[in-house]
Enzyme design. Structure first.
Site, mmCIF file in Angstrom:
data_model
loop_
_atom_site.group_PDB
_atom_site.id
_atom_site.type_symbol
_atom_site.label_atom_id
_atom_site.label_comp_id
_atom_site.label_asym_id
_atom_site.label_seq_id
_atom_site.Cartn_x
_atom_site.Cartn_y
_atom_site.Cartn_z
ATOM 1 N N LYS A 14 28.059 17.833 2.633
ATOM 2 C CA LYS A 14 26.946 18.765 2.419
ATOM 3 C C LYS A 14 27.456 20.184 2.162
ATOM 4 O O LYS A 14 27.007 20.854 1.237
ATOM 5 C CB LYS A 14 25.986 18.773 3.627
ATOM 6 C CG LYS A 14 25.351 17.429 3.928
ATOM 7 C CD LYS A 14 24.355 17.498 5.077
ATOM 8 C CE LYS A 14 24.932 17.844 6.417
ATOM 9 N NZ LYS A 14 25.799 16.806 7.010
ATOM 10 N N ARG A 89 17.395 18.620 11.546
ATOM 11 C CA ARG A 89 18.059 17.407 12.024
ATOM 12 C C ARG A 89 17.147 16.583 12.933
ATOM 13 O O ARG A 89 17.575 15.525 13.414
ATOM 14 C CB ARG A 89 19.308 17.795 12.799
ATOM 15 C CG ARG A 89 20.596 17.805 11.940
ATOM 16 C CD ARG A 89 21.658 18.333 12.820
ATOM 17 N NE ARG A 89 22.988 17.918 12.695
ATOM 18 C CZ ARG A 89 23.958 18.666 12.129
ATOM 19 N NH1 ARG A 89 23.667 19.747 11.468
ATOM 20 N NH2 ARG A 89 25.195 18.280 12.202
ATOM 21 N N ARG A 123 39.712 16.873 7.465
ATOM 22 C CA ARG A 123 39.232 18.050 6.731
ATOM 23 C C ARG A 123 39.645 19.379 7.353
ATOM 24 O O ARG A 123 39.867 19.479 8.548
ATOM 25 C CB ARG A 123 37.718 17.981 6.501
ATOM 26 C CG ARG A 123 36.870 18.351 7.666
ATOM 27 C CD ARG A 123 35.393 18.266 7.275
ATOM 28 N NE ARG A 123 34.568 18.466 8.440
ATOM 29 C CZ ARG A 123 33.250 18.387 8.442
ATOM 30 N NH1 ARG A 123 32.593 18.100 7.336
ATOM 31 N NH2 ARG A 123 32.575 18.588 9.549
ATOM 32 N N ARG A 157 38.068 22.372 12.529
ATOM 33 C CA ARG A 157 37.025 22.480 13.550
ATOM 34 C C ARG A 157 37.400 21.713 14.810
ATOM 35 O O ARG A 157 37.922 20.605 14.730
ATOM 36 C CB ARG A 157 35.708 21.937 12.997
ATOM 37 C CG ARG A 157 34.987 22.934 12.136
ATOM 38 C CD ARG A 157 33.823 22.333 11.418
ATOM 39 N NE ARG A 157 32.929 21.551 12.273
ATOM 40 C CZ ARG A 157 31.781 21.049 11.858
ATOM 41 N NH1 ARG A 157 31.382 21.258 10.615
ATOM 42 N NH2 ARG A 157 31.028 20.337 12.666
ATOM 43 N N ARG A 168 28.670 12.385 17.179
ATOM 44 C CA ARG A 168 27.844 13.081 16.180
ATOM 45 C C ARG A 168 27.157 12.071 15.263
ATOM 46 O O ARG A 168 26.002 12.250 14.881
ATOM 47 C CB ARG A 168 28.718 14.057 15.369
ATOM 48 C CG ARG A 168 29.127 15.272 16.189
ATOM 49 C CD ARG A 168 30.361 15.969 15.656
ATOM 50 N NE ARG A 168 30.209 16.512 14.325
ATOM 51 C CZ ARG A 168 31.241 16.894 13.561
ATOM 52 N NH1 ARG A 168 32.482 16.778 13.996
ATOM 53 N NH2 ARG A 168 31.018 17.389 12.380
HETATM 54 P P1 AMP Z 1 27.588 20.783 11.579
HETATM 55 O O1 AMP Z 1 28.493 21.914 11.232
HETATM 56 O O2 AMP Z 1 26.343 20.761 10.745
HETATM 57 O O3 AMP Z 1 28.306 19.453 11.590
HETATM 58 O O4 AMP Z 1 27.109 21.051 13.081
HETATM 59 C C1 AMP Z 1 28.035 21.118 14.148
HETATM 60 C C2 AMP Z 1 27.304 20.959 15.469
HETATM 61 O O5 AMP Z 1 26.349 22.029 15.610
HETATM 62 C C3 AMP Z 1 26.482 19.681 15.604
HETATM 63 O O6 AMP Z 1 27.260 18.587 16.064
HETATM 64 C C4 AMP Z 1 25.419 20.116 16.608
HETATM 65 O O7 AMP Z 1 25.953 20.148 17.923
HETATM 66 C C5 AMP Z 1 25.133 21.539 16.193
HETATM 67 N N1 AMP Z 1 24.060 21.652 15.164
HETATM 68 C C6 AMP Z 1 24.179 22.139 13.896
HETATM 69 N N2 AMP Z 1 23.003 22.123 13.265
HETATM 70 C C7 AMP Z 1 22.106 21.620 14.143
HETATM 71 C C8 AMP Z 1 20.719 21.328 14.081
HETATM 72 N N3 AMP Z 1 19.993 21.566 12.960
HETATM 73 N N4 AMP Z 1 20.129 20.803 15.181
HETATM 74 C C9 AMP Z 1 20.830 20.577 16.313
HETATM 75 N N5 AMP Z 1 22.141 20.790 16.439
HETATM 76 C C10 AMP Z 1 22.782 21.331 15.368
#
Ligand code: AMP
Length: 210
Positions: A14, A89, A123, A157, A168
């Site tokens: 994404k 989400r 990554r 990360r 996740r």
């Molecule tokens: P991402 O970078 O999108 O993979 O997000 C990393 C982490 O941030 C996720 O595993 C969640 O813990 C949190 N997170 C990011 N976006 C959301 C969201 N829209 N709702 C809930 N948790 C989020």
């Protein structure tokens, strides 16, 4: 204000695709993951509340996320809409978003579970401009040097490790994938095969957005 949502499991690409299509759409990219990581780094109240969930690979509570988005849409560059990456989400997040902006397209980048772990665990990204790379599938042209901005500082990360990725992925299937039907019922859900060449995926996304 009309916005776009990039939807899909962690590691679907994404963020990579958002960076590529932002010029064509003119919509600023909004990644709730990036916003939360910045909040954690800066030690804000939001960051301190979110960290434990992020470290465990769980979703951060809806109220925290919705507050972040409500603040973000007030910024000047949001007037014509935004391109959301990793938000919404959950169904409550999607309901909150519907009250804030019209969503014209939900682009679902689909990648099978068995491909996710290898994609995420290799990554890394440029610490300066955020360009995303992968050890095997999309390395920098010159080792350790960002193709986009020439920076030599790369980062990985903390939650891109196998056990957190599996958590996740579980959260995605339980809490996020029900949103597919929610958006499909509105006739704005576009499925894109994300397990292909990065350029081809970009072409298909731009076509879906026409
Ligand atoms: P991402 O970078 O999108 O993979 O997000 C990393 C982490 O941030 C996720 O595993 C969640 O813990 C949190 N997170 C990011 N976006 C959301 C969201 N829209 N709702 C809930 N948790 C989020």
């Amino acid at each position: 204000m009309t916005s776009i949502v990039l939807f899909g499991p962690p590691g679907a690409g994404k963020g990579t695709q958002a960076a590529r299509i932002t010029d064509s759409t003119g919509l600023p990219q909004v990644s709730t993951g990036d916003m939360l990581r910045a909040a954690v780094k800066n030690g804000t109240e939001t960051g301190m509340a979110a960290k434990q969930y992020m470290d465990a690979g769980q979703l951060v509570p809806d109220s925290i996320i919705i507050d972040l988005i409500k603040e973000r849409v007030l910024e000047k560059d949001a007037q014509n809409g935004l391109m959301f990456d990793g938000f919404p989400r959950t169904v409550p997040q999607a309901e909150a978003l519907a009250e804030i902006t019209e969503v014209s397209h939900v682009i679902s980048i689909e990648v099978p579970d068995e491909r996710i772990v290898e994609r995420i665990c290799g990554r890394y990204s440029c610490a300066s401009c955020g360009a995303v790379y992968h050890d095997t599938f999309n390395p920098t042209s010159t080792e350790g040097v960002c193709d986009q901005c020439g920076s030599k500082e790369m980062k990985r990360r903390a939650d891109d490790n196998e056990s957190t990725v599996l958590q996740r992925l579980g959260a995605y299937h339980e809490q996020t994938s029900p949103l597919a039907d929610w958006y499909d019922a509105k006739g704005i859900f576009h499925r894109i095969d994300g397990d292909r060449d990065i350029d081809q995926i970009t072409v298909d996304i731009l076509q879906a957005l026409e």
